[in-house]
Design a protein around this motif. Structure first.
Motif, short mmCIF file in Angstrom:
data_model
loop_
_atom_site.label_atom_id
_atom_site.label_comp_id
_atom_site.label_asym_id
_atom_site.label_seq_id
_atom_site.Cartn_x
_atom_site.Cartn_y
_atom_site.Cartn_z
N ILE A 32 0.85 -1.19 0.00
CA ILE A 32 0.00 0.00 0.00
C ILE A 32 0.89 1.24 0.00
O ILE A 32 1.77 1.38 0.86
CB ILE A 32 -0.92 0.04 1.24
N LEU A 33 0.65 2.12 -0.97
CA LEU A 33 1.39 3.38 -1.04
C LEU A 33 0.56 4.47 -0.37
O LEU A 33 -0.59 4.69 -0.73
CB LEU A 33 1.65 3.75 -2.50
N GLY A 34 1.15 5.12 0.60
CA GLY A 34 0.47 6.21 1.29
C GLY A 34 0.74 7.53 0.58
O GLY A 34 1.88 7.84 0.24
N CYS A 35 -0.31 8.28 0.34
CA CYS A 35 -0.18 9.57 -0.36
C CYS A 35 -0.87 10.66 0.44
O CYS A 35 -2.04 10.53 0.78
CB CYS A 35 -0.82 9.49 -1.74
N LEU A 36 -0.15 11.73 0.70
CA LEU A 36 -0.74 12.91 1.32
C LEU A 36 -0.93 13.95 0.24
O LEU A 36 0.04 14.42 -0.36
CB LEU A 36 0.19 13.46 2.41
N ARG A 45 -4.43 15.49 -8.81
CA ARG A 45 -3.28 14.73 -8.29
C ARG A 45 -3.73 13.38 -7.74
O ARG A 45 -3.08 12.35 -7.99
CB ARG A 45 -2.55 15.54 -7.22
N ALA A 46 -4.82 13.38 -7.00
CA ALA A 46 -5.33 12.12 -6.45
C ALA A 46 -5.74 11.17 -7.58
O ALA A 46 -5.43 9.97 -7.54
CB ALA A 46 -6.50 12.39 -5.52
N GLY A 100 -1.59 -1.07 -3.90
CA GLY A 100 -2.80 -0.40 -3.45
C GLY A 100 -2.43 1.02 -3.04
O GLY A 100 -1.26 1.41 -3.09
N TYR A 101 -3.41 1.79 -2.64
CA TYR A 101 -3.12 3.16 -2.24
C TYR A 101 -4.02 3.57 -1.08
O TYR A 101 -5.11 3.06 -0.89
CB TYR A 101 -3.30 4.13 -3.41
N HIS A 117 -1.77 12.32 9.67
CA HIS A 117 -1.95 11.26 8.67
C HIS A 117 -0.66 10.47 8.47
O HIS A 117 -0.69 9.25 8.32
CB HIS A 117 -2.41 11.84 7.33
N ALA A 118 0.47 11.16 8.45
CA ALA A 118 1.75 10.48 8.23
C ALA A 118 2.03 9.45 9.32
O ALA A 118 2.54 8.37 9.04
CB ALA A 118 2.89 11.50 8.16
#
Length: 75
Positions: free
Chosen positions: A5-9, A31-32, A55-56, A71-72
């Motif tokens: 899973i890639l985390g994106c802020l 961007r999302a 996944g994301y 969130h981080a």
């Protein structure tokens, strides 16, 4: 869902106040959508990551450094 899973802020909404998000930010939505598109394309090509599905987890931080930090820590 995915094996990795890639985390994106991403700031999808503008900051209205310290703890409240405001209206949607068009560039943030783009961007999302770009993250989702690229990960879907990678998953469609079995030669890129054989046996691994990405996944994301995209989180909106509303242009707030404090919310981004919260969130981080969840990733």
């Amino acid at each position: 869902d995915g094996d990795v899973i890639l985390g994106c802020l991403i700031s999808v909404r503008e900051k209205e106040s310290y703890d409240k998000c405001g209206k949607f930010f068009e560039a943030g939505i783009s961007r999302a959508e770009s993250v989702i598109y690229v990960i879907d394309k990678i998953n469609e090509d079995p030669a890129l990551l054989p046996g691994i599905k990405l996944g994301y987890d995209i989180r909106d931080y509303c242009d707030s450094p404090a919310l981004a930090m919260q969130h981080a820590y969840d990733f």
